[in-house]
Design a protein around this motif. Structure first.
Motif, short mmCIF file in Angstrom:
data_model
loop_
_atom_site.label_atom_id
_atom_site.label_comp_id
_atom_site.label_asym_id
_atom_site.label_seq_id
_atom_site.Cartn_x
_atom_site.Cartn_y
_atom_site.Cartn_z
N GLN A 17 53.12 -36.39 -27.40
CA GLN A 17 52.22 -37.54 -27.47
C GLN A 17 50.74 -37.15 -27.49
OE1 GLN A 17 55.07 -37.75 -25.27
NE2 GLN A 17 55.97 -38.85 -27.01
N TYR B 225 46.25 -39.67 -28.64
CA TYR B 225 47.56 -40.08 -28.11
C TYR B 225 48.37 -40.70 -29.25
CZ TYR B 225 51.17 -42.61 -25.58
OH TYR B 225 52.39 -43.08 -25.14
N THR B 226 49.53 -40.13 -29.54
CA THR B 226 50.40 -40.62 -30.60
C THR B 226 51.42 -41.59 -30.02
OG1 THR B 226 50.12 -38.56 -31.85
CG2 THR B 226 52.01 -39.95 -32.42
N TYR B 227 51.34 -42.83 -30.47
CA TYR B 227 52.23 -43.87 -29.95
C TYR B 227 53.53 -43.92 -30.74
CZ TYR B 227 53.79 -48.44 -28.29
OH TYR B 227 54.52 -49.47 -27.75
N THR B 228 53.41 -43.95 -32.08
CA THR B 228 54.56 -43.88 -32.97
C THR B 228 54.23 -42.91 -34.10
OG1 THR B 228 53.85 -45.67 -34.43
CG2 THR B 228 55.09 -46.30 -32.45
N SER C 44 48.39 -44.28 -33.66
CA SER C 44 47.83 -43.42 -32.61
C SER C 44 46.50 -43.98 -32.15
CB SER C 44 47.65 -41.99 -33.11
OG SER C 44 46.69 -41.94 -34.15
#
Length: 323
Positions: free
Chosen positions: A215, A230-233, A237
């Protein structure tokens, strides 16, 4: 005779010293540059580094972006009630014109258009508020060297109001390498240079990026990419990032400060939301500058006058399409 030999020896030493110092430029940052210089990541960033994946996604890339900084008070004695409004917009298109899949290297051509709005409410140096430039760029990228991704670019920025190339054109050049140290860490090195219109700056490209986990990723690459992502999906991000602004233009010969130069510099901390599905990408961001400055000088970049700015909020966005 002895004087002639001494002069010849002195000339030789000067030339060798110049060559030596020139070789050190990428590592010295502000050597032979203005001591008040700062850079902006307007046309070069980590996301723009060409790779094999980018080439597969599409040979054409069209993008548009803009940033609007709210009114900032000018913090300088003798200039009460003075403030500045600033915003800039950019549109550009690039195309990969050559690609070698075996060496993972290629060439790209680009063209862009920049628009800058610079409104000082009591500007007695020049009346012009809008500035436009047409940019032509040549880029090259290569992964021929093991574990390295190298990218180089040279761009020419032409003032669309004054087609006088010797006085109103400036240039940008960078050489940037990324070394894959391990699966999660890359090191970056290189240099970025600006020249033209009597304005010369050179900066180092130094830093690293670290994929902390699935993430989180930390980018500390000065001056192109300083962010915590921060990578959410897979497509969405968010990031906390540093943004740097830097523009330079020359005014017309009929202004009060005939053919004078101005440079605007600022930096801010912003929150960014990114969307990227490989073919389409977009982001919106909002932040706060921590106080920049602009510099007014004569046509030879002499007799500089520095004006500090108070902090101000700003917003911006970008959209890009690959095909």
């Amino acid at each position: 005779m002895n004087k002639a030999k001494h002069a010849s020896l002195e000339t030789t030493v000067r030339k060798l010293s110049f060559i030596f110092l020139s070789g050190l430029l990428p590592f010295c940052g502000t050597l032979l540059a203005d001591d008040d210089a700062i850079i902006e990541n307007q046309n070069v960033s980590k996301e723009n580094m060409q790779t094999e994946e980018n080439a597969k996604q599409g040979i054409f890339n069209v993008s548009a972006k803009g940033d609007w900084i709210q009114k900032a008070k000018i913090d300088k004695r003798g200039f009460p009630h003075n403030h500045l409004k600033f915003w800039q917009a950019n549109a550009e298109a690039t195309a990969i014109v050559y690609y070698n899949p075996q060496c993972k290297e290629g060439l790209a051509l680009g063209v862009g258009y920049d628009h800058v709005y610079f409104n000082w409410n009591e500007n007695f140096y020049f009346c012009q508020k809008k500035f436009d430039a047409l940019t032509f760029a040549l880029s090259a990228f290569s992964m021929r060297v093991c574990d390295w991704l190298w990218q180089a670019q040279i761009s020419m920025n032409c003032d669309t109001r004054h087609w006088n190339f010797s006085e109103y054109t400036n240039y940008d050049l960078f050489l940037w390498g990324r070394y894959e140290f391990c699966n999660d860490v890359n090191f970056h090195a290189g240099f970025y240079a600006q020249t033209g219109m009597k304005i010369d700056h050179i900066y180092p490209v130094l830093g690293f990026d670290w994929k902390i986990n699935e993430q989180w990723k930390l980018n500390l690459v000065y001056p192109f990419n300083m962010s915590l992502v921060y990578t959410y999906t897979d497509t969405l991000s968010a990031a906390l990032a540093v943004r740097l602004f830097n523009v330079r233009y020359r005014v017309g010969k009929h202004e009060p400060l005939r053919e004078g130069l101005f440079q605007y510099r600022n930096a801010g901390l912003e929150f960014v939301v990114n969307y990227d599905n490989k073919k389409y990408s977009a982001n919106v961001h909002a932040g706060y500058t921590w106080g920049g400055q602009f510099v007014i000088s004569d046509k030879n970049n002499k007799h500089k006058r520095h004006f500090n700015l108070d902090a101000a909020p700003y917003v911006g966005g970008e959209i890009a399409v690959k095909f």
